[in-house]
Design an enzyme around this catalytic site. Structure first.
Site, mmCIF file in Angstrom:
data_model
loop_
_atom_site.group_PDB
_atom_site.id
_atom_site.type_symbol
_atom_site.label_atom_id
_atom_site.label_comp_id
_atom_site.label_asym_id
_atom_site.label_seq_id
_atom_site.Cartn_x
_atom_site.Cartn_y
_atom_site.Cartn_z
ATOM 1 C CE LYS A 216 -1.550 -0.527 -4.411
ATOM 2 N NZ LYS A 216 -1.855 -1.700 -3.854
ATOM 3 N NE ARG A 255 1.190 0.629 2.513
ATOM 4 C CZ ARG A 255 1.614 1.142 1.506
ATOM 5 N NH1 ARG A 255 1.281 1.041 0.254
ATOM 6 N NH2 ARG A 255 2.932 1.160 1.576
#
Length: 297
Positions: A216, A255
């Site tokens: 991210k 994740r």
């Protein structure tokens, strides 16, 4: 008995994006055959479970039509489950939850926490699946306008707790629920870092915690130190640093798009804490220092 997969360490949930527009891989695994091959590769690299998604949730993107999401994910879930994989499905739709549970999914990973589809809780309760309830304030086209918090950690915890109570009231067993603070969803980067620093306050809800920070943007900027951003695939080392932080705090799972470095980070944390036998992954990492002649301090 809980339906949540367990292990004596932080687990790794490998991401299988069956989308043409993912921010992280740009559709590299789009299509059933490519997605199944990628999932099997992640399992071979040490993933404990796979999270299959057919709808991108990157900021600003419009929703994928329901029929298209079903077309993308159902055959992938069916084939991976048939090969023995523990499969999670990343969806906000009750129809997709039902269809994928019918072909072997064991976890429904709902980034909306039940807010996007009023039928989701009932679908999960009927499915026999575990449920990931993520903090969410709106769809991708609007979430960047919903980042106002007086106390981001406290408000995220309280909003998750409220959704957790509603899910249980709707028939989902509390022992089957995992919570996720929703890193990158209706938060600024500074708010994301605050949540990661204080993840223990979410753990205090008494439910396993899933963290999704892989590749991210908050990682891309911090590692360059220049305001520029690394490309998504260049953020895997930074992702592993966060994984180590989470493993040290006993977080249920991370994740991630990349598996090997995450497993290495978890193994090193376990070795440092004196937990469990040294395994091949730990030996390889520690052996690198020993072979170089450096002392371990």
């Amino acid at each position: 008995m809980s339906r949540i997969p367990s292990a004596p360490r932080t687990q790794v949930m490998g991401i299988v994006n069956v989308t043409p527009d993912s921010f992280s891989d740009g559709g590299e695994h789009f299509g059933t055959d490519a997605a199944v091959r990628h999932g099997l590769r992640l399992l071979a690299e040490g993933a404990d479970m796979l999270d299959v998604g057919g709808e991108s949730t990157r900021p600003g993107i419009a929703r994928t039509p329901e029929a298209e999401e079903l077309r993308r994910v159902v055959p992938v879930v069916e084939q991976l489950a048939a090969r023995g994989a523990t499969v999670s499905v990343d969806t906000m739709r009750a129809s997709v939850a039902r269809a994928t549970a019918a072909v072997g999914a064991r976890i429904i990973n709902d980034v909306s926490g039940g807010l996007a589809d009023p039928e989701m809780y009932a679908a999960v309760a009927e499915s026999g699946c575990a449920y990931v309830l993520m903090h969410w304030r709106g769809h991708s086209t609007e979430m960047d306008r919903r980042t106002t918090y007086d106390d981001v950690v406290g408000q995220v915890r309280d909003e998750v707790a409220a959704r957790l109570a509603r899910a249980v009231d709707a028939g989902i067993a509390v022992d089957d629920i995992i919570v996720d603070p929703g890193i990158g969803f209706a938060k600024t980067r500074e708010q994301d870092w605050e949540l990661l620093r204080h993840v223990d306050r979410l753990s205090a809800l008494g439910r396993p915690v899933l963290i999704g920070v892989s590749r991210k943007r908050l990682l891309g900027q911090v590692v360059t130190g220049t305001g520029a951003e690394h490309s998504p695939k260049d953020r895997d080392f930074a992702t592993a640093a966060v994984t180590g932080w989470m493993a040290e705090r006993g977080i249920w799972a991370v994740r991630t798009h990349e598996v090997r470095a995450q497993r290495d980070a978890i193994a090193v944390v376990r070795a440092l804490r004196g937990e469990g036998p040294r395994n091949a992954v730990t030996d390889r990492v520690v052996g690198t220092f020993l072979d170089s002649g450096e002392e371990l301090r």
